[in-house]
Write a protein that holds these residues in place. Sequence first.
Motif, PDB file in Angstrom:
ATOM      1  N   ALA A   1      17.031  19.742 107.739  1.00 34.23           N
ATOM      2  CA  ALA A   1      16.274  20.414 108.785  1.00 34.23           C
ATOM      3  C   ALA A   1      15.880  21.809 108.327  1.00 34.23           C
ATOM      4  CB  ALA A   1      17.100  20.479 110.072  1.00 34.23           C
ATOM      5  N   PRO A   2      14.888  21.918 107.431  1.00 34.67           N
ATOM      6  CA  PRO A   2      14.521  23.238 106.917  1.00 34.67           C
ATOM      7  C   PRO A   2      14.041  24.203 107.998  1.00 34.67           C
ATOM      8  CG  PRO A   2      12.900  21.596 106.277  1.00 34.67           C
ATOM      9  CD  PRO A   2      14.045  20.863 106.910  1.00 34.67           C
ATOM     10  N   ASP A   3      13.466  23.683 109.085  1.00 32.60           N
ATOM     11  CA  ASP A   3      12.998  24.562 110.151  1.00 32.60           C
ATOM     12  C   ASP A   3      14.154  25.169 110.944  1.00 32.60           C
ATOM     13  OD1 ASP A   3      13.327  21.832 110.821  1.00 32.60           O
ATOM     14  OD2 ASP A   3      12.312  22.129 112.741  1.00 32.60           O
ATOM     15  N   LEU A   4      15.384  24.642 110.774  1.00 29.72           N
ATOM     16  CA  LEU A   4      16.555  25.191 111.454  1.00 29.72           C
ATOM     17  C   LEU A   4      17.441  26.006 110.518  1.00 29.72           C
ATOM     18  CD1 LEU A   4      17.596  22.058 113.543  1.00 29.72           C
ATOM     19  CD2 LEU A   4      16.240  24.028 114.282  1.00 29.72           C
ATOM     20  N   ASP A   5      16.980  26.219 109.296  1.00 27.95           N
ATOM     21  CA  ASP A   5      17.781  26.909 108.287  1.00 27.95           C
ATOM     22  C   ASP A   5      17.136  28.249 107.929  1.00 27.95           C
ATOM     23  OD1 ASP A   5      19.373  27.674 106.211  1.00 27.95           O
ATOM     24  OD2 ASP A   5      19.138  25.822 105.058  1.00 27.95           O
ATOM     25  N   PRO A   6      17.763  29.370 108.328  1.00 22.26           N
ATOM     26  CA  PRO A   6      17.158  30.679 108.048  1.00 22.26           C
ATOM     27  C   PRO A   6      17.012  30.977 106.560  1.00 22.26           C
ATOM     28  CG  PRO A   6      19.309  30.940 109.092  1.00 22.26           C
ATOM     29  CD  PRO A   6      19.002  29.477 109.083  1.00 22.26           C
TER      30      PRO A   6
ATOM     31  N   ALA B   1      16.211  39.552 110.715  1.00 21.32           N
ATOM     32  CA  ALA B   1      16.259  39.071 112.103  1.00 21.32           C
ATOM     33  C   ALA B   1      15.134  38.073 112.356  1.00 21.32           C
ATOM     34  CB  ALA B   1      16.161  40.245 113.068  1.00 21.32           C
ATOM     35  N   GLY B   2      13.989  38.294 111.721  1.00 21.00           N
ATOM     36  CA  GLY B   2      12.869  37.369 111.858  1.00 21.00           C
ATOM     37  C   GLY B   2      13.165  35.992 111.287  1.00 21.00           C
ATOM     38  N   PHE B   3      13.927  35.942 110.190  1.00 22.84           N
ATOM     39  CA  PHE B   3      14.299  34.651 109.619  1.00 22.84           C
ATOM     40  C   PHE B   3      15.157  33.859 110.602  1.00 22.84           C
ATOM     41  CE2 PHE B   3      14.059  36.893 105.281  1.00 22.84           C
ATOM     42  CZ  PHE B   3      12.726  36.560 105.128  1.00 22.84           C
ATOM     43  N   PHE B   4      16.073  34.552 111.285  1.00 21.54           N
ATOM     44  CA  PHE B   4      16.890  33.881 112.295  1.00 21.54           C
ATOM     45  C   PHE B   4      16.054  33.502 113.510  1.00 21.54           C
ATOM     46  CE2 PHE B   4      20.447  35.569 109.931  1.00 21.54           C
ATOM     47  CZ  PHE B   4      21.387  34.566 110.052  1.00 21.54           C
ATOM     48  N   ALA B   5      15.193  34.408 113.954  1.00 19.98           N
ATOM     49  CA  ALA B   5      14.378  34.153 115.142  1.00 19.98           C
ATOM     50  C   ALA B   5      13.475  32.940 114.944  1.00 19.98           C
ATOM     51  CB  ALA B   5      13.552  35.380 115.486  1.00 19.98           C
TER      52      ALA B   5
ATOM     53  N   GLY C   1      15.156  29.889 116.052  1.00 20.27           N
ATOM     54  CA  GLY C   1      15.622  29.833 117.430  1.00 20.27           C
ATOM     55  C   GLY C   1      17.027  30.399 117.582  1.00 20.27           C
ATOM     56  N   MET C   2      17.638  30.822 116.462  1.00 23.44           N
ATOM     57  CA  MET C   2      18.985  31.414 116.507  1.00 23.44           C
ATOM     58  C   MET C   2      18.863  32.920 116.706  1.00 23.44           C
ATOM     59  SD  MET C   2      21.187  29.651 113.529  1.00 23.44           S
ATOM     60  CE  MET C   2      20.283  28.497 112.531  1.00 23.44           C
ATOM     61  N   THR C   3      19.950  33.529 117.128  1.00 15.91           N
ATOM     62  CA  THR C   3      19.997  34.981 117.254  1.00 15.91           C
ATOM     63  C   THR C   3      21.225  35.500 116.532  1.00 15.91           C
ATOM     64  OG1 THR C   3      21.326  35.011 119.250  1.00 15.91           O
ATOM     65  CG2 THR C   3      18.940  34.873 119.549  1.00 15.91           C
TER      66      THR C   3
END
Length: 104
Positions: A41-46, A88-92, A95-97
């Motif tokens: 899931a690359p879209d969920l991996d910062p 922070a943008g990579f996490f955002a 969808g993570m914070t």
Amino acid sequence: MNAAARVRREKVRIQAATMFEESVSTAARPWLTVIRLPAYAPDLDPTEGVWRWMKRGLTNTAARGVDHLAELVKRRLRACQQQTDLLAGFFASTGMTLEPEPPR
């Protein structure tokens, strides 16, 4: 323990998953949140965002050798570490914070 902890795991074999679930029983550890992810899931991996940013910065760069390439990569990573809004943008984007979740 006051701090919350999160375990991110990717889809694994059934036997390993069962052993994992038993070893991190959230009933015994209310501060622990286990987040199940699909196998890839690359879209969920910062870290995917970090590598994309790294590659974009190294495009059209000719390294004189392995040592020079390593220095270029280190310099780029240091630049990334100094830009907290970028991190922070990579996490955002996932969808993570960076803020802990309130207790349930």
